[in-house]
Design a protein around this motif. Sequence first.
Motif, short mmCIF file in Angstrom:
data_model
loop_
_atom_site.label_atom_id
_atom_site.label_comp_id
_atom_site.label_asym_id
_atom_site.label_seq_id
_atom_site.Cartn_x
_atom_site.Cartn_y
_atom_site.Cartn_z
N THR A 31 50.46 29.22 30.58
CA THR A 31 51.87 29.34 30.23
C THR A 31 52.30 28.21 29.30
O THR A 31 53.24 28.35 28.54
CB THR A 31 52.74 29.30 31.49
OG1 THR A 31 52.42 28.13 32.25
CG2 THR A 31 52.51 30.53 32.35
N THR A 32 51.59 27.11 29.39
CA THR A 32 51.92 25.96 28.55
C THR A 32 50.68 25.45 27.84
O THR A 32 49.63 25.31 28.47
CB THR A 32 52.53 24.83 29.40
OG1 THR A 32 53.70 25.30 30.05
CG2 THR A 32 52.89 23.63 28.52
N PHE A 34 49.48 22.40 24.84
CA PHE A 34 49.89 21.17 24.18
C PHE A 34 49.06 20.96 22.92
O PHE A 34 47.87 21.27 22.89
CB PHE A 34 49.68 19.97 25.12
CG PHE A 34 50.40 20.08 26.43
CD1 PHE A 34 49.79 20.70 27.51
CD2 PHE A 34 51.66 19.55 26.59
CE1 PHE A 34 50.44 20.81 28.73
CE2 PHE A 34 52.32 19.64 27.82
CZ PHE A 34 51.71 20.28 28.88
N SER A 97 47.28 24.17 30.27
CA SER A 97 47.48 23.88 31.68
C SER A 97 47.20 25.12 32.51
O SER A 97 47.77 26.18 32.24
CB SER A 97 48.91 23.41 31.92
OG SER A 97 49.22 23.43 33.29
N GLY A 100 49.19 23.92 36.33
CA GLY A 100 49.51 22.53 36.54
C GLY A 100 48.36 21.67 37.00
O GLY A 100 48.54 20.50 37.29
N TYR A 101 47.17 22.19 37.04
CA TYR A 101 45.99 21.42 37.44
C TYR A 101 45.60 20.54 36.26
O TYR A 101 46.25 20.51 35.24
CB TYR A 101 44.86 22.39 37.83
CG TYR A 101 43.69 21.72 38.51
CD1 TYR A 101 42.43 21.76 37.94
CD2 TYR A 101 43.85 21.07 39.73
CE1 TYR A 101 41.35 21.17 38.56
CE2 TYR A 101 42.76 20.46 40.34
CZ TYR A 101 41.52 20.51 39.76
OH TYR A 101 40.46 19.92 40.35
N GLY A 102 44.54 19.77 36.39
CA GLY A 102 44.07 18.93 35.28
C GLY A 102 43.94 19.76 34.02
O GLY A 102 43.36 20.82 34.01
N TYR A 103 44.48 19.27 32.98
CA TYR A 103 44.54 20.06 31.76
C TYR A 103 43.20 20.13 31.05
O TYR A 103 42.48 19.14 30.97
CB TYR A 103 45.60 19.48 30.83
CG TYR A 103 47.00 19.44 31.44
CD1 TYR A 103 47.28 20.14 32.61
CD2 TYR A 103 48.01 18.72 30.84
CE1 TYR A 103 48.55 20.11 33.17
CE2 TYR A 103 49.29 18.67 31.38
CZ TYR A 103 49.56 19.37 32.54
OH TYR A 103 50.81 19.34 33.09
N THR A 104 42.91 21.28 30.49
CA THR A 104 41.64 21.50 29.79
C THR A 104 41.87 21.43 28.30
O THR A 104 42.81 22.06 27.78
CB THR A 104 41.06 22.87 30.17
OG1 THR A 104 40.90 22.94 31.58
CG2 THR A 104 39.71 23.08 29.51
N PHE A 105 40.99 20.71 27.62
CA PHE A 105 41.15 20.52 26.18
C PHE A 105 40.20 21.40 25.39
O PHE A 105 39.10 21.73 25.85
CB PHE A 105 40.90 19.05 25.81
CG PHE A 105 42.04 18.15 26.16
CD1 PHE A 105 42.20 17.69 27.45
CD2 PHE A 105 42.94 17.76 25.19
CE1 PHE A 105 43.26 16.87 27.79
CE2 PHE A 105 44.01 16.94 25.53
CZ PHE A 105 44.17 16.49 26.82
#
Lengths: 114, 112
Positions: A31-32, A34, A97, A100-105
Amino acid sequence: GAVVSQHPSWVICKSGTSVKIECRSLDFQATTMFWYRQFPKQSLMLMATSNEGSKATYEQGVEKDKFLINHASLTLSTLTVTSAHPEDSSFYICSASRDGYGYTFGSGTRLTVV
Amino acid sequence: QKEVEQDPGPLSVPEGAIVSLNCTYSNSAFQYFMWYRQYSRKGPELLMYTYSSGNKEDGRFTAQVDKSSKYISLFIRDSQPSDSATYLCAMRVAGANSKLTFGKGITLSVRP
């Protein structure tokens, strides 16, 4: 799980042209997303936060008309660098995201403007 | 004062050494703490994820969070040349999809 695919991995473009970078969450809905910019030997600088179906929120000092972000679906966000100039040359990275868990790049895109 | 401070390095250790990486922060609202590893010209890879204070272990990696001191650490045991990379601490406040605040990163080199 939690794989984020970013393309292209590198791109060279002429000054004045536009470049689009894609970021896809392959096995989850994001949903989000960055978007970051990273200069050599420096940390990540957040450019904008993109929410599916709504306008992106840009960080202070980031030109929204130059860095167009679209998040049309839960698995795809794009960053378009418009009228690119040599000073826009940098490493661009997206992250997503998952609940909301650790974000994956993503793996990043190296943009060179000549 | 920056929100997140990280030892600038670089850091060079012999293979097999125990490595200690640290970050301090000023925002007491941070609740989630992460360590990322980034190889040159690649995106950061999540190593450890911790909520609030405490320790978390995963193989050769241990993450510690001390919220009372606003201090987080990453320990790497039996370091390997393949651990040579830049390590970034990151943290965020509570709330779904809140943005990450990163440390500047420290470059680690493990000598064979």
